[in-house]
Design an enzyme around this catalytic site. Structure first.
Site, PDB file in Angstrom:
ATOM      1  N   TYR A   4       0.827  -1.212   0.000  1.00  0.00           N
ATOM      2  CA  TYR A   4       0.000   0.000   0.000  1.00  0.00           C
ATOM      3  C   TYR A   4       0.865   1.267   0.000  1.00  0.00           C
ATOM      4  O   TYR A   4       0.661   2.174  -0.814  1.00  0.00           O
ATOM      5  CB  TYR A   4      -0.911  -0.031   1.228  1.00  0.00           C
ATOM      6  CG  TYR A   4      -1.874   1.117   1.338  1.00  0.00           C
ATOM      7  CD1 TYR A   4      -3.055   1.134   0.600  1.00  0.00           C
ATOM      8  CD2 TYR A   4      -1.621   2.186   2.195  1.00  0.00           C
ATOM      9  CE1 TYR A   4      -3.939   2.195   0.709  1.00  0.00           C
ATOM     10  CE2 TYR A   4      -2.507   3.243   2.314  1.00  0.00           C
ATOM     11  CZ  TYR A   4      -3.669   3.236   1.568  1.00  0.00           C
ATOM     12  OH  TYR A   4      -4.548   4.289   1.689  1.00  0.00           O
ATOM     13  N   LYS A  42       1.256   4.127  -2.957  1.00  0.00           N
ATOM     14  CA  LYS A  42       0.929   5.542  -2.738  1.00  0.00           C
ATOM     15  C   LYS A  42       2.144   6.442  -2.984  1.00  0.00           C
ATOM     16  O   LYS A  42       2.013   7.559  -3.487  1.00  0.00           O
ATOM     17  CB  LYS A  42       0.368   5.750  -1.335  1.00  0.00           C
ATOM     18  CG  LYS A  42      -0.961   5.026  -1.089  1.00  0.00           C
ATOM     19  CD  LYS A  42      -2.067   5.504  -2.016  1.00  0.00           C
ATOM     20  CE  LYS A  42      -3.424   4.932  -1.643  1.00  0.00           C
ATOM     21  NZ  LYS A  42      -4.511   5.427  -2.512  1.00  0.00           N
TER      22      LYS A  42
END
Ligand code: NAP
Length: 247
Positions: A155, A159
């Site tokens: 994740y 990002k």
């Protein structure tokens, strides 16, 4: 009306932060393509918008990770609305786990939705924006992409990649009237954070200077600002909306 005659695509708008962004842009006069993975969710939000702000929204379903399907959808949206002024890449997922034990499938799934998904929608709208010499691209990143977060290798990397992508696009389109910025939320109350155990939430709150989670509407306010004419000289930036968590 701030966004009168403008059209926005908001991905991941079936729930949570994306839903709040779609509602906010519609409340300011934008016509909104409400996109999610599940038709039921996007249709429901579009109906909600149309009930409040007559006839401004339409719901669509697609897997953001599917490049071909996203190109076809963007053509359909362009046909339905005739133009796209604002793209908000908000669709995102988590598949948390310690990096040494993380499965390649969990790595790929998060990268494909969070990072490739944004690239896919960008490619679907960029030619139109360049032709009209105006546009706003707003990518919803995360503070995890700035400071890292244990258990979120996939994740956080997706990002951080999205932030780099935002800056590349900002540089490539700067002379074309198109801005590209990221909003990096901290901890926001949605389905994504509801799954955290209460003990983890309590620990997180201790780290946040304002001592509470944010609301989806806090992110929608930042998006509305960056999408507006008053933000025309802002590009390639990351706006953290996190109660002071990162500073
Ligand atoms: P959420 O409540 O879990 O909602 C996620 C939305 O993304 C849903 O509408 C979902 O569609 C859609 N989606 C997921 N995978 C998709 C795919 N492959 N194709 C198309 N749509 C897809 O999440 P949220 O908390 O609102 O988060 C929104 C964004 O903010 C994400 O990018 C997330 O990483 C970021 N963010 C959230 C927080 C937080 O604290 N909540 C913090 C930092 C960043 P369906 O409704 O059809 O399932």
């Amino acid at each position: 009306m701030k966004f009168a005659n403008q059209v926005a695509i908001v991905t991941g708008a079936g729930r949570g932060i994306g839903r709040a962004i779609a509602m906010r842009l519609a409340s300011e006069g934008a016509r909104v393509a409400v996109v999610s993975r599940t038709e039921k969710n996007s249709e429901q939000v579009a109906e909600e918008i149309n009930a409040k702000f007559a006839g401004l929204a339409k719901g669509y379903a697609v897997d953001a990770a599917d490049h071909a399907a996203v190109q076809t959808l963007c053509e359909k949206i362009d046909g339905d609305f005739s133009r796209v002024d604002i793209l908000v890449n908000n669709a995102g997922i988590t598949r948390d786990g310690l990096s040494m034990r993380m499965s390649p499938e969990d790595w790929d799934a998060v990268m494909e939705t969070n990072l490739k998904g944004a690239f896919n929608f960008y490619q679907g709208v960029v030619r139109g924006m360049m032709k009209q010499r105006s546009g706003r691209i707003i990518n919803i990143a995360s503070v995890a992409g700035i400071m890292g977060n244990a258990g979120q290798a996939n994740y956080a990397a997706s990002k951080a990649g999205l932030i780099a992508f935002t800056k590349v696009v900002a540089r490539e389109l700067a002379t074309r009237g198109v801005t590209s910025n990221a909003v990096a939320p901290g901890f926001i109350t949605t389905d994504m954070t509801d799954v955290l155990p209460q003990g983890v939430k309590d620990e997180v709150v201790k780290q946040i200077p304002v001592k509470r989670f944010g609301a989806p509407e806090d992110i929608a306010s930042a998006v509305s600002f960056l999408a507006g004419a008053e933000a025309g000289y802002i590009t390639g930036q990351v706006l953290t909306v996190d109660g002071g968590l990162v500073m």
